[in-house]
Design a protein around this motif. Structure first.
Motif, PDB file in Angstrom:
ATOM      1  N   CYS A 102     -25.405 -54.797  11.714  1.00 54.16           N
ATOM      2  CA  CYS A 102     -26.152 -54.655  10.442  1.00 54.16           C
ATOM      3  C   CYS A 102     -25.414 -55.253   9.250  1.00 54.16           C
ATOM      4  O   CYS A 102     -25.948 -55.256   8.146  1.00 54.16           O
ATOM      5  CB  CYS A 102     -26.497 -53.187  10.187  1.00 54.16           C
ATOM      6  N   CYS A 141     -20.213 -48.196  13.840  1.00 54.00           N
ATOM      7  CA  CYS A 141     -20.910 -48.298  12.561  1.00 54.00           C
ATOM      8  C   CYS A 141     -21.711 -47.030  12.332  1.00 54.00           C
ATOM      9  O   CYS A 141     -22.535 -46.653  13.170  1.00 54.00           O
ATOM     10  CB  CYS A 141     -21.843 -49.511  12.565  1.00 54.00           C
ATOM     11  N   ALA A 148     -23.872 -46.656  10.062  1.00 48.36           N
ATOM     12  CA  ALA A 148     -25.214 -46.977   9.570  1.00 48.36           C
ATOM     13  C   ALA A 148     -26.186 -47.209  10.723  1.00 48.36           C
ATOM     14  O   ALA A 148     -27.302 -46.704  10.715  1.00 48.36           O
ATOM     15  CB  ALA A 148     -25.170 -48.213   8.685  1.00 48.36           C
ATOM     16  N   CYS A 149     -25.751 -47.986  11.740  1.00 46.43           N
ATOM     17  CA  CYS A 149     -26.699 -48.348  12.798  1.00 46.43           C
ATOM     18  C   CYS A 149     -26.242 -47.905  14.191  1.00 46.43           C
ATOM     19  O   CYS A 149     -26.947 -48.117  15.170  1.00 46.43           O
ATOM     20  CB  CYS A 149     -26.941 -49.858  12.782  1.00 46.43           C
ATOM     21  N   PHE A 170     -23.889 -49.109  15.978  1.00 45.39           N
ATOM     22  CA  PHE A 170     -23.277 -50.204  16.735  1.00 45.39           C
ATOM     23  C   PHE A 170     -21.781 -49.940  16.918  1.00 45.39           C
ATOM     24  O   PHE A 170     -21.121 -49.401  16.044  1.00 45.39           O
ATOM     25  CB  PHE A 170     -23.489 -51.515  15.965  1.00 45.39           C
TER      26      PHE A 170
HETATM   27 ZN   LIG Z   1     -24.129 -51.439  11.627  1.00 41.87          ZN
END
Ligand SMILES: [Zn+2]
Length: 586
Positions: free
Chosen positions: A232, A253, A255-256, A258
């Motif tokens: 991302c 990550c 946020a996502c 990953f």
């Molecule tokens: Zn990410």
């Protein structure tokens, strides 16, 4: 004047130049002198942040004048994270929030921009202003540096010595200061000053490197490096392990979701945290002089911490780094359109010539704060500037003032563009106010200012004329603009007593013989004297001054329906003799 009268041969710029040359010769004999600035193109770059560039620029320019080679690095901190969507920037809406956390160069430019990304869009406006200001520099994109692997050795070194870095940072964590989290780049308000306006808040938020974390608070250990996510692109990543031997790094990550294993020996999509990045670059570039905002004098600030990190981790030396005080803006009209309400250097250059703006920085020591005038004060500032120019021309100028003047009008590379016939700014502004920019009318009026040596082309008055016009049209509120009456105020004319009628008669009688700026000045001050039975060169008494004031107020009422306005001689010239006669009842 700005500089003290006790200063004789020198000013603050030459004193810094002395120190910087000596330090450079001690540290890197025979090498170019390196000075640096850092700017974050996180949005419109605030005019206050120009001090970050002008301070080293003036010092670099003095060093160049002395024949040394200088590199003035401007680090574009365009690999910083996108932190917030600035308000009021055209072509940007709330959907830009989805990019928060990405590098500034990975965020789309505002809609309609000619530039490939967010950072480039805002860099371009600043670059243009710096060119106009005569600032010579080497721009360094931190995106290019990091993504090309330029700092690989330094990153591996910092990771290897992460415990040492953590220990330095830890010395300050207990006395954490609110300013400590800020990046540099200046424009940030010193804490002791309480009044903070909106634009200044914007300056603080928009300036310097991001207020990113320093890499602490990770349960897997301390890491001074943060990857941008491979999925991302955001920096909401957490390093979960690092192996010094293989340089293998694992991150996830938040946020996502990953996760990835990379090798720092070949991985180029991440950066050192700000408090490590800055001292790393001091060492990497051999920076001898780099100022920063006044808030960096506090314990735990990035300059103070950086000084320890550069010495203890990167085997380097902290630059000579004066703290510069806040530069304020006075009276900037709320801008609805192009800049998101943030005054930028380009905005200042629309209403004042580059030498004047340079002078504001040159004449004040970095630790002195000052304001850049967008309001009526700009007229007084220009008067002061013109008066300085006359003193330089006739040799009566004080040395420190002469130095500031010289730094304003030229660089080591040559003279900056100037206005061939620098007519008073306030006169130009009044003319622009009254004519609404009509060129033929403007030329007629400016040509009549000095009939013995008339202006023959508006170009002689440019670019100052254009700046004054811009000031009138963009900064002076509609209610303060001058509107000349179309028809005489018959009611007021009819109500005048003998004295009033006689004063107008005397004025009209003298118009033809006094039709110049100087002549009309003599005339308007002289009419009340004649009425009082005094000689034209009589010294003013309080009674006379009162009579002059009421005469002027009468003329303003009759010409522009207000009690005040542009200076009367300018106003009369601008209105034109025929219309003056009509409005004054002849
Ligand atoms: Zn990410």
């Amino acid at each position: 004047m700005a500089e003290s009268q006790t200063s004789t041969e020198t000013d603050w710029v030459s004193r810094f130049a002395d120190d910087v040359i000596a330090e450079s010769e001690r540290r890197a004999p025979g090498k170019p002198v390196v000075v640096a600035s850092g700017l974050s193109p996180s949005g419109p770059i605030h005019l206050g942040n120009l001090r970050e560039v002008m301070t080293p620029h003036l010092v670099a320019d003095e060093i160049r004048r002395r024949g040394h080679t200088v590199r003035h690095l401007i680090s574009w901190d365009d690999y910083d994270r996108y932190r917030k969507v600035p308000n009021g920037v055209p072509g940007v809406d709330s959907t830009w929030a989805e990019h928060i956390g990405k590098p500034l160069t990975s965020v789309p430019a505002p809609a309609g921009s000619a530039h490939p990304n967010w950072a480039e869009h805002f860099k371009a406006a600043m670059t243009e202003a710096l060119d106009e200001l005569g600032v010579e520099y080497d721009g360094i994109s931190q995106t290019e540096q990091y993504t090309a692997g330029t700092y690989r050795e330094q990153i591996l070194h910092a990771m290897k010595h992460r415990a040492d870095i953590d220990a330095v940072l830890d010395r300050y964590r207990t006395k954490k200061d609110p300013a400590a989290a800020q990046g540099k780049g200046g424009g940030k308000k010193p804490q002791q000053q309480k009044k903070v306006d909106e634009a200044e808040l914007e300056a603080a938020e928009g300036s310097g490197a991001a207020d990113e974390d320093d890499g602490s608070g990770n349960s897997a250990g301390y890491f001074p490096y943060k990857p941008y996510c491979g999925n991302c692109e955001k920096d909401l990543t957490v390093v979960t392990s690092y192996d010094d031997d293989t340089t293998e790094l694992n991150y996830t990550c938040s946020a996502c979701g990953f996760a990835e294993t990379v090798r720092l020996s070949e991985f180029n999509r991440g950066k050192l945290v700000w408090k490590v990045d800055w001292p790393m670059r001091w060492a990497y570039e051999g920076v001898i002089f780099e100022p920063s905002g006044v808030d960096h004098s506090s314990p735990g600030s990035s300059f103070v911490v950086g000084g320890q990190i550069v010495r203890e981790v990167f085997d380097g030396v902290q630059p000579i780094g004066p703290m510069y005080a806040f530069v304020g803006i006075s009276g900037m009209a709320k801008m609805s359109s192009s800049k998101g309400g943030v005054p930028t250097p380009a905005d200042a250059l629309k209403i004042m010539e580059a030498p004047l703006l340079r002078w504001l920085y040159a004449r004040r020591k970095p630790n002195q704060s000052f304001k850049i005038a967008f309001d009526q004060e700009i007229q007084r500032l220009y008067d002061e500037w013109d008066s300085l120019g006359r003193k330089v021309a006739d040799g009566t100028v004080l040395p420190a003032d002469a130095a500031a003047y010289s730094r304003a009008v030229r660089t080591a590379a040559g003279e900056l563009p100037s206005t061939p016939r620098p007519l008073p700014y306030r006169t130009l502004a009044s003319v622009a106010d009254i004519t609404a920019g009509a060129e033929d009318q403007t030329l007629r009026i400016l040509g009549e200012l000095d009939p013995a040596n008339p202006l023959t082309s508006l170009d002689e008055a440019r670019p100052r004329l254009d700046r004054a016009e811009n000031w009138i049209t963009t900064q002076v509120p509609a209610e303060a603009r001058t509107i000349v009456r179309d028809e005489p105020d018959t009611e007021l004319l009819g109500s005048l007593d003998d004295q009033g009628r006689e004063s107008l008669r005397l004025l009209l009688e003298g118009l033809d013989t006094h039709w110049s700026l100087d002549g009309l000045t003599t005339l308007v001050y002289g009419v009340p004297k004649v009425l009082a039975g005094l000689e034209p060169d009589a010294k003013p008494t309080p009674e006379l001054k009162a009579a002059q004031r009421s005469f002027f107020a009468l003329l303003y009422r009759l010409l522009v329906s207000r009690d005040t306005g542009p200076r009367l001689p300018t106003l009369l010239l601008a209105v034109g003799a025929d219309r003056v006669r009509r409005l004054l009842g002849a």
